[in-house]
Scaffold this active site. Sequence first.
Site, PDB file in Angstrom:
ATOM      1  N   LYS A  71       0.851  -1.193   0.000  1.00  0.00           N
ATOM      2  CA  LYS A  71       0.000   0.000   0.000  1.00  0.00           C
ATOM      3  C   LYS A  71       0.883   1.238   0.000  1.00  0.00           C
ATOM      4  O   LYS A  71       1.823   1.345   0.784  1.00  0.00           O
ATOM      5  CB  LYS A  71      -0.930   0.014   1.215  1.00  0.00           C
ATOM      6  CG  LYS A  71      -1.932   1.173   1.183  1.00  0.00           C
ATOM      7  CD  LYS A  71      -2.980   1.056   2.275  1.00  0.00           C
ATOM      8  CE  LYS A  71      -2.416   1.380   3.634  1.00  0.00           C
ATOM      9  NZ  LYS A  71      -3.444   1.383   4.689  1.00  0.00           N
ATOM     10  N   ASP A 225      -1.818   7.497  15.499  1.00  0.00           N
ATOM     11  CA  ASP A 225      -1.087   6.905  14.378  1.00  0.00           C
ATOM     12  C   ASP A 225       0.232   7.621  14.121  1.00  0.00           C
ATOM     13  O   ASP A 225       0.828   7.488  13.059  1.00  0.00           O
ATOM     14  CB  ASP A 225      -1.944   6.912  13.111  1.00  0.00           C
ATOM     15  CG  ASP A 225      -2.343   8.315  12.681  1.00  0.00           C
ATOM     16  OD1 ASP A 225      -2.009   9.287  13.396  1.00  0.00           O
ATOM     17  OD2 ASP A 225      -2.987   8.453  11.624  1.00  0.00           O
ATOM     18  N   LYS A 229       0.647  11.391  19.597  1.00  0.00           N
ATOM     19  CA  LYS A 229      -0.807  11.274  19.690  1.00  0.00           C
ATOM     20  C   LYS A 229      -1.168  10.341  20.848  1.00  0.00           C
ATOM     21  O   LYS A 229      -0.498   9.345  21.084  1.00  0.00           O
ATOM     22  CB  LYS A 229      -1.394  10.758  18.377  1.00  0.00           C
ATOM     23  CG  LYS A 229      -1.322  11.768  17.245  1.00  0.00           C
ATOM     24  CD  LYS A 229      -2.072  11.283  16.016  1.00  0.00           C
ATOM     25  CE  LYS A 229      -2.065  12.326  14.918  1.00  0.00           C
ATOM     26  NZ  LYS A 229      -2.811  11.873  13.716  1.00  0.00           N
TER      27      LYS A 229
END
Length: 330
Positions: A71, A225, A229
């Site tokens: 991907k 992600d 965070k």
Amino acid sequence: MQTLLLDSDDVDEHARMADVIGAVEDAFGAYERGDAQMPAKSYIDLPQYNGDFRSMPAYLDAGEWDAAGVKWVNVHPDNPADHDLPTVLGTMIYSDPETAYPLAIMDGTALTMKRTGAAAAVATDYLAVPDATSMGIVGAGVQAYTQLDAISEVRPIEEVVVSDLDDERVERFIDAYDDEFDVRAGSISEAGHCDVLSTVTPVRDPVVGLEDVGERTHVNAIGADAEGKHELTDELLLEARVVIDDHEQCTHSGEVNVPYSEGTLSDEDIYGEIGELVTEKKAAREDDTGVTVFDSTGLAIQDVAAARVVYQDAREHEAGFDFGLIHTDR
């Protein structure tokens, strides 16, 4: 030989959630058994465009099937305002492991949402109370929809409480599911006291504390992600049974990354990886288990597993567009 081109509508239609959940569960198991190859995610930083590219390749052998692909995805936060484009644009190349032929090129953005929901569903199936009927969602963006779609496949969800600072987002979410569930707006604490909670926010200051969840709530922490965070307070993470998808990714950029880097949370505070539950190396929820947390960063093996589901179903239903990417008459 032809390559199948599948757009976002094709992916959405043929990524049948029950099948994607099963494939992602198989992928977690293969990874735990050592039957998968997943190099570290590589980054190309583009500060001049306030963005980056990420490549995520993987191969896995699930026993009855194997699959490979990569991907190519980005994060460009200025896209919506400056270019009328999504922040994240993904493309998935799904290949035949035996010959390396590119079987399909498909939209990776819809695929990511589906497999992210599926991963949360796998964790929910192992960690939530068996009779869970209520679900809370903190953050009513696009990921919230596949969280509910997926988790309602593994638990008989009836009541849904959604919390977001954006009232319009909440209303759109309620309108989308009003015919299927008893869905309403609520506070973070109201959402957190449901049987299952999914947090899908990009915050860097935690918004869900220990007092905001029930005694046996299962939490899917989806939003973190990147480094810094952090959706859940340290107190909540230290009290909960924490299960992660991958140690390297989670400690670098998952929900646990901040307290782990600060030394507040250690390996001893992490119960295990989801693959250990799938392969029964470690127990899932037990009668005396309290709050549980699944730290989901998203793995390339999930993309490959989901891509196989999409490709197989699209071929079966003669969907998509065939084209000759590579000449094979030589």
